[in-house]
Design a protein around this motif. Structure first.
Motif, PDB file in Angstrom:
ATOM      1  N   PHE A   1     111.051 -59.551  -1.370  1.00 40.37           N
ATOM      2  CA  PHE A   1     109.693 -59.129  -1.013  1.00 40.37           C
ATOM      3  C   PHE A   1     109.199 -57.977  -1.868  1.00 40.37           C
ATOM      4  O   PHE A   1     109.985 -57.200  -2.394  1.00 40.37           O
ATOM      5  N   VAL A   2     107.893 -57.897  -1.951  1.00 37.61           N
ATOM      6  CA  VAL A   2     107.250 -56.724  -2.535  1.00 37.61           C
ATOM      7  C   VAL A   2     106.064 -56.375  -1.619  1.00 37.61           C
ATOM      8  O   VAL A   2     105.366 -57.273  -1.139  1.00 37.61           O
ATOM      9  N   GLY A   3     105.906 -55.093  -1.340  1.00 39.42           N
ATOM     10  CA  GLY A   3     104.779 -54.674  -0.497  1.00 39.42           C
ATOM     11  C   GLY A   3     103.600 -54.286  -1.366  1.00 39.42           C
ATOM     12  O   GLY A   3     103.760 -53.580  -2.368  1.00 39.42           O
ATOM     13  N   PHE A   4     102.415 -54.768  -1.011  1.00 42.44           N
ATOM     14  CA  PHE A   4     101.195 -54.329  -1.702  1.00 42.44           C
ATOM     15  C   PHE A   4     100.528 -53.268  -0.842  1.00 42.44           C
ATOM     16  O   PHE A   4     100.376 -53.452   0.369  1.00 42.44           O
ATOM     17  N   ARG A   5     100.146 -52.171  -1.463  1.00 42.09           N
ATOM     18  CA  ARG A   5      99.595 -51.033  -0.728  1.00 42.09           C
ATOM     19  C   ARG A   5      98.117 -51.257  -0.392  1.00 42.09           C
ATOM     20  O   ARG A   5      97.370 -51.810  -1.192  1.00 42.09           O
TER      21      ARG A   5
ATOM     22  N   GLY B   1      95.931 -52.997   1.684  1.00 44.55           N
ATOM     23  CA  GLY B   1      95.132 -54.225   1.720  1.00 44.55           C
ATOM     24  C   GLY B   1      94.938 -54.817   0.343  1.00 44.55           C
ATOM     25  O   GLY B   1      95.847 -54.804  -0.499  1.00 44.55           O
ATOM     26  N   TRP B   2      93.755 -55.329   0.060  1.00 44.77           N
ATOM     27  CA  TRP B   2      93.499 -55.987  -1.232  1.00 44.77           C
ATOM     28  C   TRP B   2      93.468 -55.003  -2.384  1.00 44.77           C
ATOM     29  O   TRP B   2      93.480 -55.395  -3.551  1.00 44.77           O
ATOM     30  N   ARG B   3      93.447 -53.673  -2.099  1.00 46.30           N
ATOM     31  CA  ARG B   3      93.530 -52.686  -3.188  1.00 46.30           C
ATOM     32  C   ARG B   3      94.859 -52.830  -3.934  1.00 46.30           C
ATOM     33  O   ARG B   3      94.912 -52.661  -5.154  1.00 46.30           O
ATOM     34  N   GLY B   4      95.934 -53.173  -3.182  1.00 44.03           N
ATOM     35  CA  GLY B   4      97.261 -53.299  -3.801  1.00 44.03           C
ATOM     36  C   GLY B   4      97.280 -54.329  -4.917  1.00 44.03           C
ATOM     37  O   GLY B   4      97.544 -53.999  -6.084  1.00 44.03           O
ATOM     38  N   PRO B   5      96.983 -55.609  -4.611  1.00 45.09           N
ATOM     39  CA  PRO B   5      96.966 -56.610  -5.689  1.00 45.09           C
ATOM     40  C   PRO B   5      95.858 -56.376  -6.709  1.00 45.09           C
ATOM     41  O   PRO B   5      96.012 -56.714  -7.888  1.00 45.09           O
TER      42      PRO B   5
ATOM     43  N   THR C   1     102.186 -51.323  -5.761  1.00 45.36           N
ATOM     44  CA  THR C   1     103.210 -51.960  -4.922  1.00 45.36           C
ATOM     45  C   THR C   1     104.172 -50.923  -4.362  1.00 45.36           C
ATOM     46  O   THR C   1     104.176 -49.758  -4.783  1.00 45.36           O
ATOM     47  N   MET C   2     104.988 -51.366  -3.422  1.00 47.18           N
ATOM     48  CA  MET C   2     106.086 -50.530  -2.920  1.00 47.18           C
ATOM     49  C   MET C   2     107.261 -51.449  -2.582  1.00 47.18           C
ATOM     50  O   MET C   2     107.063 -52.640  -2.322  1.00 47.18           O
ATOM     51  N   PRO C   3     108.481 -50.917  -2.600  1.00 49.30           N
ATOM     52  CA  PRO C   3     109.638 -51.740  -2.249  1.00 49.30           C
ATOM     53  C   PRO C   3     109.515 -52.206  -0.802  1.00 49.30           C
ATOM     54  O   PRO C   3     109.048 -51.450   0.058  1.00 49.30           O
TER      55      PRO C   3
END
Ligand code: F6P
Length: 342
Positions: A34-38, A40-44, A49-51
């Protein structure tokens, strides 16, 4: 397979329970990374990203908010937004995305799915206004918080012989007001679906005082006076999805009630208290089941769907079905509450 997860829109108790279930089942059941996007849609959109793994999900089940952060970023309102998202997903090695959000976040997911992005949705909102699912998680917690507030306000309102107006969240739909108003024994419940007549509200106030009780009026933040009933509202600024920032109807109402009835009236705005803090047991249960089923949909390669509660079963429905129209309080459901007005 590498899966991205994001949470968008207003936060909501139970988001962390979804993330935990997605990751636990994804890692242990399917061998995914997995990868976390910070935020909401701001992440992608910005490649932030975050672990995200079992380690990051330890202890988060009862915690409100979201470890991923949230925002109301709308990539379709940004020049080249869609291309930036697909580029950043590829750069992060992401094969599929789990998007957890409400009307706006899942609306973006719907459009991205139509453009070929492999995305699965999980519906969240304290407002409970997403169609396609019987309930969204977060709603039960918000209703419990609002009901406890109403219970507490009854005793202080009676001691001081005053009207208390309780403003709850609910932009387009009056679900929180309706459920908490019925559970808390409100003298009137005012919802966005049924523009109110201030004179009728004042009549309910007078009736309640005649029976030696103090009135509690529960009002959704999106409730509006009916045209021609002598009360008007001012509108505020807008967010990236074009929604007007609400709030203020409670105060306006208290002022009008006091002016028209001569009875002292005060307003209590519950605001973000309804969204913060630990989720109810029901919301943890629902959020967990949504998460488990969402990652199974990814494993099955079934994209463009969102999870939905139907009775006690979790089913997959097309994203477009869940985001196409808002689920509003029907006149029949509102009429049930009206029996107790006054
Ligand atoms: O969308 C859920 C909601 O709780 C609405 O009822 C409310 O209008 C909105 O969020 C307010 O959120 P924020 O203050 O974060 O913009």
């Amino acid at each position: 397979m590498r899966v991205g997860v994001l949470t968008g829109g207003g936060d909501c108790p139970g988001l962390n329970a979804v993330i935990r279930a997605v990751v636990r089942k994804g890692v242990n059941g399917h061998g995914f990374e997995f990868v976390g996007f910070r935020d909401g849609w701001r992440g992608p959109l910005e490649g932030v990203t975050m672990p995200l793994g079992i380690e990051q999900c330890r202890g988060i089940l009862p915690r409100g908010g979201t470890i991923l952060g949230s925002s109301r970023t709308n990539p379709f309102a940004v020049e080249g937004g869609v291309e930036r998202i697909t580029d950043n997903l590829a750069a992060a090695g992401v094969d599929a995305l789990v998007a957890i959000g409400g009307e706006d976040t899942l609306g973006v997911a719907t459009r991205l799915a139509e453009l070929g992005v492999a995305v699965v949705g999980v519906p969240k909102t304290i407002d409970n206004d997403l169609s396609g699912t019987d309930f969204t998680f977060g709603f039960d917690t918000a209703v419990n918080i609002a009901t406890e507030a109403i219970d507490r306000l009854h005793t202080t309102a009676e001691s001081h012989h005053r009207v208390l107006v309780v403003e709850v969240m609910g932009r387009h739909a009056g679900w929180i007001a309706l459920h908490a108003g019925i559970a808390g024994g409100a003298s009137a419940v005012l919802i966005p679906e049924a523009p109110f007549d201030i004179e009728a509200v004042c009549a309910h106030v007078e009736t309640r005082f005649r029976s030696e009780y103090a009135p509690i009026i529960v009002v959704s933040e999106g409730a509006v006076p009916a045209d021609g009933t002598g009360m008007t509202l001012v509108s505020g600024e807008k967010d990236a999805f074009g929604h007007v920032r609400l709030g203020g109807i409670g105060d306006r109402l208290a002022h009008e009630i006091e002016r028209r009835t001569g009875k002292e009236a005060r307003a209590v705005v519950l605001g973000h208290i309804q969204r913060g803090g630990t989720p109810s047991a029901f919301d943890r249960w629902l959020a967990t089941r949504f998460g488990l089923q969402a990652i199974d949909a990814v494993a099955d390669g079934e994209y463009g769907v969102m999870m939905a509660l139907r009775g006690t079963s979790i089913v997959r429905v097309p994203l477009v079905e869940g985001t196409g129209a808002l689920k509003l309080v029907s006149p029949r459901e509102y009429a049930e509450a009206q029996v107790f007005f006054g």
